[in-house]
Design an enzyme around this catalytic site. Structure first.
Site, short mmCIF file in Angstrom:
data_model
loop_
_atom_site.label_atom_id
_atom_site.label_comp_id
_atom_site.label_asym_id
_atom_site.label_seq_id
_atom_site.Cartn_x
_atom_site.Cartn_y
_atom_site.Cartn_z
CG HIS A 100 0.14 6.09 -0.59
ND1 HIS A 100 -0.92 6.79 -1.12
CD2 HIS A 100 -0.31 5.55 0.59
CE1 HIS A 100 -1.97 6.69 -0.30
NE2 HIS A 100 -1.62 5.94 0.72
CG HIS A 124 -1.75 1.20 1.41
ND1 HIS A 124 -3.05 1.27 0.97
CD2 HIS A 124 -1.48 2.41 1.98
CE1 HIS A 124 -3.55 2.47 1.25
NE2 HIS A 124 -2.61 3.18 1.87
CD GLU A 125 1.92 3.35 3.66
OE1 GLU A 125 2.14 4.47 3.13
OE2 GLU A 125 0.90 3.10 4.30
CD GLU A 179 -4.90 6.30 2.01
OE1 GLU A 179 -4.71 5.09 2.28
OE2 GLU A 179 -3.98 7.13 1.95
#
Length: 290
Positions: A147, A143-144, A225
Site C-alpha cells: 500500500h 500487503h501494508e 486492495e
C-alpha cells in the site's frame, strides 16, 4: 471518548485553517464569493483541503486514536522479527523504512498510513501477532508495505478530494435551483425561511450525493486492495498471502474506522459490495490464484 475528542478538535482546527485559506484565495484571485467560480473555489478548498489535512495528520491521529506503540528499539523476539521483516520488505519495495508499531486489539488486522511513501507507518494488532503464523503475518505486512509503495494513501486522498468537491458543488447548485423554484416573494420572512430551507436542502443533498459518490471511492479502494495483494504475493509469496486471507476469513469483523479501514488488511462486511472498501476475501483469493 478520546477518539471523539480528537475528532472534534481536529475538525475544528481543519475548519479554521481552511476558512483562512479560503479568504486569502478570494482576496488574491479577486473572485466574487457569490459567483459560480466562487462557489467552486469554496467547494474545492474544503473538498481537497479536508482530505489533505487528514492525510497529513494521519500518522498522528492513528497513533493516538488506536494507542499505537511505535517500536523504537525491539524489546523481544517478536518485535525484532516484526521490525526486521518490514525493513526487508521496504527495501525490496524500494521505499524508506516505515515506522513500525503495535496496537492493542484482539482482532487480526493491520494498517498503513502516512502522507508520503518515505514517511509512513505500518501498525499491526496484538491479536494478529498472537493468532497468525509467522508466514501469514509476513504476508499481511507485505500487503501494508505494498500500500505504501503504491502510494495508495495519496491516490485515494486525491480521489476523495475530487468527490468531496463535486458533492458540495452540485448539492449547492441543485439546492439553489430548488430554493428559487419554491420562493414566491422576497419579503423578509420568506427570505429567512428560504435561507433555512436552503441549508436543510444542501445538507440532505450532500448526504444523498455523498452516498452515491462513495460508490466511486469504494470501487477505487477495492482495486487498490487487489493491487496490494499482488504486491504482497511478490514480497512474501502467493501461498503465504492466500493463507493469510483464509485465516482472516475465519476471524471477527475488523473494528478499524475511516481511512485506517481503507488501508487495513481486512474490511467490514456490507449489505452491498458497492459500499465495501475491500473485495470479498474469496474474490481476493481467486485473483491471487489467477
Amino acid at each position: 471518548m478520546k477518539r471523539i475528542m480528537l475528532f472534534l478538535v481536529t475538525n475544528l482546527a481543519v475548519m479554521l485553517v481552511l476558512g483562512v485559506v479560503l479568504n486569502i484565495l478570494f482576496s488574491v484571485l479577486g473572485i466574487n464569493k457569490s459567483s459560480i467560480s466562487g462557489l467552486l473555489v469554496f467547494c474545492a478548498v474544503f473538498g481537497f483541503g479536508g482530505s489533505f489535512i487528514s492525510l497529513l495528520m494521519s500518522k498522528w491521529m492513528a497513533k493516538r486514536s488506536y494507542g499505537v506503540q511505535v517500536i523504537e528499539q525491539p524489546r523481544n523476539e517478536t518485535e525484532h522479527w516484526l521490525v526486521s521483516t518490514v525493513a526487508r520488505q521496504a527495501r525490496e519495495a524500494g521505499i524508506k523504512m516505515p515506522e513500525v508499531g503495535i496496537y492493542d486489539s484482539p482482532e487480526m488486522n493491520a494498517f498503513a498510513t502516512g502522507a508520503r511513501r518515505d514517511d509512513s507507518l505500518v501498525a499491526v494488532s496484538s491479536g494478529l501477532l498472537y493468532s497468525m503464523s509467522r508466514d501469514e503475518a509476513e504476508a499481511v505486512l507485505a500487503h501494508e508495505v505494498s500500500h505504501v509503495a503504491n502510494g495508495d494513501m495519496v491516490t485515494l486522498t486525491l480521489i476523495q478530494g475530487v468527490v468531496n468537491t463535486f458533492v458540495m458543488f452540485f448539492a449547492r447548485i441543485v439546492a439553489g435551483v430548488i430554493s428559487n423554484f419554491f420562493s414566491s416573494n422576497n419579503d423578509e420572512e420568506s427570505s429567512s425561511t428560504g435561507g433555512f430551507a436552503y441549508m436543510i436542502t444542501v445538507f440532505v443533498l450532500e448526504m444523498l450525493f455523498g452516498v452515491l459518490a462513495s460508490i466511486i471511492v469504494m470501487w477505487f479502494s477495492r482495486q487498490r486492495e487487489f493491487r496490494a495483494d499482488a504486491g504482497a504475493a511478490k514480497l512474501a509469496g502467493r501461498d503465504k498471502m492466500i493463507a493469510a486471507l483464509q485465516r482472516l476469513s475465519r476471524g471477527a469483523e475488523p473494528q478499524l474506522e475511516g481511512s485506517m479501514m481503507a488501508f487495513g488488511i481486512n474490511g467490514k462486511r456490507s449489505m452491498s459490495e458497492l459500499f465495501m472498501s475491500h473485495p470479498p476475501i474469496e474474490q481476493r483469493i481467486a485473483a491471487l490464484r489467477g
